[in-house]
Structures are given as structure tokens and as C-alpha cells.
Design an enzyme around this catalytic site. Structure first.
Site, mmCIF file in Angstrom:
data_model
loop_
_atom_site.group_PDB
_atom_site.id
_atom_site.type_symbol
_atom_site.label_atom_id
_atom_site.label_comp_id
_atom_site.label_asym_id
_atom_site.label_seq_id
_atom_site.Cartn_x
_atom_site.Cartn_y
_atom_site.Cartn_z
ATOM 1 N N TRP A 1 9.586 -22.774 -27.125
ATOM 2 C CA TRP A 1 8.847 -23.509 -27.633
ATOM 3 C C TRP A 1 7.684 -23.838 -26.664
ATOM 4 O O TRP A 1 7.347 -24.710 -25.465
ATOM 5 C CB TRP A 1 10.045 -25.330 -28.100
ATOM 6 C CG TRP A 1 9.104 -25.805 -28.607
ATOM 7 C CD1 TRP A 1 8.150 -25.831 -29.723
ATOM 8 C CD2 TRP A 1 9.468 -27.380 -28.248
ATOM 9 N NE1 TRP A 1 7.740 -27.119 -30.217
ATOM 10 C CE2 TRP A 1 8.437 -27.976 -30.126
ATOM 11 C CE3 TRP A 1 10.135 -28.534 -27.373
ATOM 12 C CZ2 TRP A 1 7.891 -29.249 -29.439
ATOM 13 C CZ3 TRP A 1 9.439 -29.822 -27.737
ATOM 14 C CH2 TRP A 1 9.498 -29.999 -29.107
ATOM 15 N N ASP B 1 18.492 -27.332 -24.575
ATOM 16 C CA ASP B 1 18.296 -28.171 -25.528
ATOM 17 C C ASP B 1 18.331 -27.445 -27.340
ATOM 18 O O ASP B 1 18.436 -26.084 -27.152
ATOM 19 C CB ASP B 1 16.698 -27.617 -25.381
ATOM 20 C CG ASP B 1 15.485 -28.061 -26.931
ATOM 21 O OD1 ASP B 1 14.495 -28.010 -26.870
ATOM 22 O OD2 ASP B 1 16.276 -28.769 -27.491
ATOM 23 N N LYS C 1 15.782 -31.461 -37.874
ATOM 24 C CA LYS C 1 16.059 -31.016 -38.638
ATOM 25 C C LYS C 1 17.617 -30.795 -39.009
ATOM 26 O O LYS C 1 17.384 -30.545 -40.207
ATOM 27 C CB LYS C 1 15.747 -29.578 -37.722
ATOM 28 C CG LYS C 1 14.842 -28.696 -37.523
ATOM 29 C CD LYS C 1 14.050 -30.004 -36.288
ATOM 30 C CE LYS C 1 12.890 -29.245 -35.888
ATOM 31 N NZ LYS C 1 12.042 -29.391 -34.896
#
Lengths: 374, 401
Positions: B133, B214, B250
Site C-alpha cells: 500500500w 496489517d 471496508k
């Protein structure tokens, strides 16, 4: 935090109303806000601080960063200053914090990387007021370009603010010595009951042509403590400078929290952009401010009626949530242990804790502490 | 003159740039595949039913707005830990963990990064998968850490370069920090299989690395929260005391409410208490205490059996729609007559897909077909609908045939 006369937390009526409006609005969702925050919040928040007719706003040289409470605004400002102020990544720039101050000021600037955090004279314990001469001396002697954290109003923890004339003197020295003003405005409206009056110092500095930061909190004046609503207002020389500053603050925000929480900003934006809700909010704010002012005058008059040794005008001279009573640590210990009245070792009391029901008890207890303990 | 004359204009955000260009486009067939947020089959943002119900329940309780503790809402942090670790987890039941509320995934990553900078004296090096990311690098850098990389994505096969990863990881200096994506790797969508995770765990143990997971897509990747947390739980069971960042942006659609958590698995409850005290000292000068709204909603959902059940169904629904769009994209590409191997589109998992498209092909997609994506060929499958998947396949075929 504010408490009602029943000693309870208070969700502002206007906030309840606006939350209901938000809940009923099916067009709203939980999508990400932009990195710098909700645009309607940012513009309105800075307008509140600087005034509707602010020349800086008209000249488009004001920027805003929605932040996680006043603390978040301070941190973003501190991180930016460490990277870009007084050279590049100059961690040696002195940062001056008032003696005393909110203890987190130190930590914010330390964690932002500043290595030289100093105090400036502020509270005069002997006369229980502002040590203006000490303050001005510190500014005269501070290295040029030092950063000064100024409490816009309702100084925490002393409740002692400079008068307009004193602010003018402060501004004069700061301009001459090229010192950077970083205002912490956590109590606008909550202090005197008037938004404009509580913003006088910040607006004066703007009118004097300063470039400055102002960290705003809406925790107290909106009672939105746990929604973490704050705003960093940036006033610069011109739009171009402000634009570049904001683009770099955006990078800092992106690695700290990416984008800010939406609920509290929506409440504030909705309230501030509706003339009717805005009036309602000002009324709610005045209710809180007035209750605190009433408690101050009631406490003072009781102490004077009891003949408590010393002078007690500082209780009403001081402003905002806190008061430096002047009680020494031993007297404070007495208050806590014998009378079960909890205040800080510094003698600081939270005026919001006073109610019509406990005023007599508190006054009597202070009287006992002062007469029994030296 | 201004204090800020020397301040440079910051570079424009690449992903934001995609959305900006998309907004300006007047082509009615335009598609925004840069968006990192879920969209329903009509291309609209989706507020989960369980979220609406939780919000109504919260509103009816008429709670005050007093500050949360620095570490956040306890019901939320406990439920977050249990969600990640599993209710049967020994680490969870023994209390040898600390979980603090963070500002969604970013804020949780940052707290962890700052904590490691201050207390993990063995190394400054954080190893990220290649690619990772985009925000991982600046987060760790701003926290004072240094970034290194291990091989991960194989552009030749559009899948995991497992031997490359194992080779690199087995050479990482001991006591370095390694970051792993728990599931639905961002940006590639390429996840290790369970046997591969087992080998990774063994290697990481052998090298004595500090593991930073993560997890931003638990439930959102496969549709099954336990399956998506498998790697996290396996590592802990193997005796690796990980640190973990979670996001509810999300999987609960709580994007703008910033609900997240940072967890440290400790040796014992006493260590957890000491770690917690230091985390609070880090948080206080950042933003004092976290925002309540998202945490309350997530907590209500996780802790109310009916709502939790509904949430699991809804998150599976989102994951299933994404998986279905992947399948349809591949079948449509075949229908278009594409001779390329597009299997990676269905092999990959989660919101994002590394198509394998080259920058010139991406540019053509944008200019000729108004299909917007990032230059690296990454698409957000969430932006694909049954209404536009045919057009997307057509466009991709045109630029790759």
C-alpha cells in the site's frame, strides 16, 4: 468538561436537533472525507475564529485543516512547523509554553520533534494574576523566530487572560522580534459567552499582519468532546503561500490519520451554516458560559461574606472553566482528604463542578482550609 | 514576505488524481476503478443494514458525549481483539494482549509505528512486500523508521513470487520488523495459500523477526471472517507475538468514521498493561483520545448477536459481489475473444486486482475508453458492476489484443 447545575454532562439541545436531522437524512453515507476534512466545516470553523468580515478571509489567505480535536490541530501545526519553519527540519527552533500551561502542550511539540521547549513567565502566584512584565521580558530575550503558544482566551489552567491593552503590547514585541504566534483556542464563546469577544486576541494579531496558526477545539463550546472536532486555521501572507502550506499539511495528515472523522464535523458544519441553528447554538453556549460566570460570582461572594482571609476577586477576574484559587498544596490536601473536594495540587478548580447545591459546602471548605492550614 | 516562501507545493496524490480526472470526464460510459471504497451493483456507496440498525439503537440510548479513555471504547477494543484473534484464542482468553482504538487502519498503523520507533530498539528496519500500500512507506518514515523490501509480486505470472519472498525473508537480519498483509493484499490481491503461510511463519520464527500484520479486509476478502484471519491466528499459535493493525472501514463500510484498532500480543497480562501505558503516552500528544461514533457502531454490531449475524451475512454479500465481478470479467474477456491468460483476475482476492496492464495500455484505457485506474494497472473491482463489466472487458481486450 462542562456540567449542568445537576452535575450532569450536557448534550447541547442544538446538537441533539442536528444529530436527528443527520440521522433522518438518507442521502448521507459514511464515505471518506477529503484528507483536509469536510469543506463546509473547514470554512465555517475558520470564519468563527476570524470573524465574518475578516480581511484575511476576504483576501483568500486563510487555510483550514479539520483535525482530531484541539490536540490534533496542535499536532498537525507542530509537525508542519518542525518540517518547514525557520529552515528545513529545524528541530532546534525554541518553542515557548506558558508557565503553567496545559501539560499536553509540551508533549505535543516534543513528539513533533522539537528539542528546545521552554517556558515563558505567565502566572504571578504572589499577586494571583498575569506576570506581564515577565512575559514581555521573555519575549524580548527569546531568540528571533521562536514559536510562542498563546492561549486565545480562558487560559488553561489559570483562567487569567491578558487584557486587550496587554495583548497589544504582546503583539508589539512579537512583531518586532519576529516571533511566531501559535494560538490555542479551546474555549471560544465558552469563556465570556461572546464568540467575538473570546476571539479578540486572534483577530487583533491577524489585523496586525501576522502569519499565524490557530488550533481550534469544538469539544467544549459544542460539547462534542468525544467526536474529536477541531480545526487548524492557517493565516498567511497570501493565497499562494497558504496553498503550499496546506499541500504539505495534507501529507502530514495522510500519515497520521489519513482523513478525519465525519460525524462531529457534520454537526458543526450544519449548525454554523444555518442562521437559525447558529443563533440557537450561540444561545446554548451562552447558557454554559453564564452558569460558570454565576458560579464564580456566587463563590466569591460567599468567601467574602465568610471573611475568608485573603482577597477573592481573582475568582471573578479569571475566566473560563478553570480557576487558580491560590490554595497551596497542603490546603489542597485538606480539601481532598477532609472535605472530599477534588482539585489539582496546583489549586486549580474546575468551575463546572460547582452547583447551587454545593456552593455553600465548597465555600465553607475553602474557608476552613485557608484558616486551618498555612 | 512570508515564513512559507520556501515551502514547496506537495505532489498531487496519484489516486486522488484518478478520481479528479474521472469527475471531469463527460463520457457516459466512464468507469472509476481507482476508488478504494466498496460500491454496490449500481455503483453506489453502500451503507450496511446492520450499521443503520446499530445507529438507530445508539441514538435511542441518548448517550452523552464525554471523552473516551485515551485507549478508546473498551467494548470496541475487546470485540476487535476477539474478532481478529478468535474467541478460542489462548492469547485472547489469557489477556496477554493489549488493543487500543486507532483512527481506522492508518491511525492504528501509525500508533504501532511510533511504538516500535520508541520501544523496539533492536532495529529501525521495516520490511514491506514489493509492492505494498502506497501509504505504508510514508507512515513508517514519518514515525522515524527505515524502509526495506522483500520480493512478493511476480509481474510475469501476476501472482505470488513465493520462492523470491522466501529467499529474501530468510536473509532479513534478525530482529528486523516485517510487515505482512493478513489477507487481500493491497494493491495486488495476491495472498499466500495456507501451506505458504506455514512456511512463512517458520522462516519468520527462525529469523526472529517482529511481525506486523496489517488486516484491513477481514471478512471482505473471502467472505469468511475466520478464514481471512487464519494467518494472523496461525502465527500467534506458533508462538509469534505479533503486532496487528485492524480497520473497519471496508468490512463495515465505516470509512469516514475512522474505526480501527492496534493490538500487541504480549508475553503475559502484566506486560500487556505496561505496553498499554506506553501506547497511551504516544496517543495523548497526537489527538488525546479517539472519536466515538465509528467505534460505538462497530461495538454495537460485534456485541449484539442479531446484528453480528446480519453483519456476517452482509460482509459476505460484499465479498461475493466482488468475486462474482472477477468471474464475470474473465468470462467476458473470453467472450471478447481475448487469447491472454486472465486467470489471475479470479485467483486474486479482495477489493483490488493487478491486471498486468502496462502503463501505455492503462493510458489508452483512460483516454480512449474513459476507464480510470492507476498507472500500475491496479483496478478496484468494487467499481465494477454487472452493468459495466461487459464494457470493461471490451476495453481491456481492445488495448491488449
Amino acid at each position: 468538561a462542562y456540567r449542568t447545575d445537576e452535575g450532569q454532562p450536557w448534550v447541547l439541545p442544538v446538537v441533539k436537533k442536528v444529530e436527528q436531522m443527520i440521522a433522518n437524512d438518507n442521502s448521507l453515507n459514511h464515505e471518506y472525507l477529503p484528507i483536509l476534512g469536510l469543506p463546509e466545516f473547514r470554512a465555517n470553523a475558520s470564519r468563527i475564529a476570524l470573524g465574518d468580515d475578516s480581511p484575511a478571509i476576504k483576501e483568500k489567505r486563510v487555510g483550514s485543516v479539520q483535525s482530531l480535536g484541539g490536540t490534533g490541530a496542535l499536532r498537525i501545526g507542530a509537525e508542519f512547523l518542525r518540517r518547514w519553519y525557520n529552515g528545513n527540519n529545524n528541530t532546534a527552533t525554541p518553542v515557548y509554553v506558558s508557565a503553567p500551561s496545559w501539560e499536553n502542550h509540551n508533549s505535543v511539540f516534543m513528539d513533533a520533534g522539537f528539542k528546545d521547549i521552554r517556558t515563558y513567565h505567565y502566572w504571578d502566584a504572589a499577586k494571583r494574576g498575569l506576570d506581564l512584565q515577565g512575559l514581555l521580558n521573555d519575549m524580548e530575550n527569546a531568540p528571533e523566530r521562536s514559536i510562542f503558544i498563546l492561549h486565545a482566551c480562558a487560559h488553561n489552567p489559570t483562567g487569567t487572560d491578558p487584557t486587550p491593552e496587554q495583548w497589544k503590547q504582546i503583539a508589539g514585541v512579537m512583531k518586532r522580534r519576529s516571533l511566531f504566534p501559535f494560538f490555542d483556542s479551546a474555549y471560544q464563546g465558552f469563556a465570556s459567552g461572546s464568540l467575538d469577544k473570546d476571539a479578540w486576541a486572534v483577530r487583533y494579531f491577524v489585523s496586525e499582519g501576522f502569519e499565524l496558526f490557530c488550533a481550534q477545539s469544538f469539544s467544549k463550546n459544542f460539547g462534542l468532546y468525544n467526536e474529536r472536532v477541531g480545526n487548524l486555521t492557517v493565516v498567511g501572507k497570501d493565497a499562494d503561500n497558504v496553498q503550499r502550506v496546506l499541500s504539505q499539511m495534507e501529507k502530514i495528515v495522510r500519515t497520521t490519520w489519513s482523513n478525519p472523522p465525519s460525524q462531529g464535523a457534520r454537526i458543526v458544519a450544519t449548525t454554523l451554516s444555518s442562521p437559525q441553528l447558529f443563533e440557537e447554538w450561540k444561545g446554548n453556549v451562552k447558557t454554559m458560559a453564564d452558569r460558570v460566570l454565576l458560579m464564580r460570582s456566587e463563590l466569591r461572594s460567599r468567601l467574602e461574606a465568610l471573611g475568608t482571609p485573603g482577597t477573592w476577586n481573582h475568582i471573578t477576574d479569571q475566566i473560563g472553566m478553570f480557576s487558580f484559587t491560590g490554595l497551596n498544596p497542603k490546603q489542597v490536601e485538606y480539601m481532598v482528604k477532609e472535605k472530599h473536594i477534588y482539585l489539582m495540587a496546583s489549586g486549580r478548580i474546575n468551575m463546572c463542578g460547582l452547583t447551587t447545591k454545593n456552593l455553600d459546602y465548597v465555600a465553607k471548605s475553602i474557608h476552613e482550609a485557608v484558616t486551618k492550614i498555612q | 514576505s512570508s515564513w512559507w516562501s520556501h515551502v514547496e507545493m506537495g505532489p498531487p496524490d496519484p489516486i486522488l488524481g484518478v478520481t479528479e480526472a474521472y469527475k471531469r470526464d463527460t463520457n457516459s460510459k466512464k468507469m472509476n476503478l481507482g476508488v478504494g471504497a466498496y460500491r454496490d451493483d449500481n455503483g453506489k456507496p453502500y451503507v450496511l443494514n446492520c450499521v443503520r440498525k446499530a445507529e438507530a439503537m445508539i441514538a435511542s440510548k441518548k448517550m452523552d458525549k464525554e471523552y473516551l479513555p485515551i485507549g478508546g471504547l473498551a467494548d470496541f477494543t475487546r470485540a476487535s481483539a476477539e474478532l481478529a484473534l478468535g474467541q478460542n484464542s489462548e492469547a485472547f482468553k489469557s489477556g496477554r494482549y493489549v488493543t487500543v482504538q486507532g483512527i481506522s487502519g492508518t491511525g492504528s498503523l501509525r500508533i504501532g509505528a511510533n511504538f516500535l520507533q520508541r520501544f523496539f530498539k533492536a532495529s529501525r528496519d521495516v520490511y514491506l512486500p514489493k509492492p505494498s500500500w502506497g501509504n505504508h512507506t510514508p507512515i513508517f518514515r514519518d514515525a522515524g523508521m527505515q524502509l526495506q523490501a522483500y520480493r512478493y509480486y511476480d509481474p510475469k505470472t501476476c501472482s505470488l513470487d513465493f520462492s523470491g519472498a522466501m529467499d529474501d525473508i530468510s536473509k532479513i537480519p534478525e530482529k528486523s520488523i516485517i510487515l505482512l498483509h493478513a489477507c487481500a493484499h493491497n494493491p495486488t490481491g495476491v495472498d499466500p495459500r495456507q501451506e505458504q503461510w506455514k512456511e512463512l511463519a517458520a522462516t519468520v520464527k527462525k529469523r526472529n523477526l517482529l511481525v506486523y500484520f496489517d488486516m484491513a479486509y477481514q471478512g471482505f476478502a473471502s467472505g469468511d471472517i475466520n478464514r481471512d484471519a487464519w494467518a494472523v491466528r496461525y502465527f500467534i499459535e506458533q508462538g509469534v507475538n505479533i503486532v496487528l493493525s485492524q480497520s473497519f472501514a471496508k468490512n463495515m463500510g465505516l470509512y469516514g468514521e475512522r474505526a480501527g484498532a492496534f493490538t500487541v500480543i504480549c508475553s503475559d497480562a502484566d506486560e500487556a498493561k505496561r505496553v498499554e501505558s506506553q501506547l497511551k503516552i504516544l496517543i495523548r500528544p497526537m489527538y488525546s483520545n479517539p472519536p466515538v461514533n465509528g467505534a460505538r457502531i462497530a461495538s454495537m454490531i460485534l456485541n449484539t448477536p442479531d446484528l453480528r449475524k446480519e453483519w456476517l451475512t452482509e460482509v459476505k454479500g460484499m465479498a461475493d459481489r466482488i468475486i462474482s465481478m472477477r468471474t464475470q470479467l474473465v468470462s467476458n474477456l473470453k467472450k471478447e475473444g481475448s487469447s491472454h491468460n486472465w486467470q489471475h483476475i479470479t485467483d486474486q482476492i479482495g477489493m483490488f486486482c493487478f491486471t498486468g496492464l502496462k502503463p501505455e495500455q492503462v493510458e489508452r484505457l483512460i483516454k480512449e475508453f474513459s476507464v480510470y485506474m492507476t498507472k500500475d494497472g491496479r483496478i478496484s473491482v468494487a467499481g465494477v458492476t454487472s452493468g459495466n463489466v461487459g464494457y470493461l472487458a471490451h476495453a481491456i481486450h481492445q488495448v491488449t489484443k
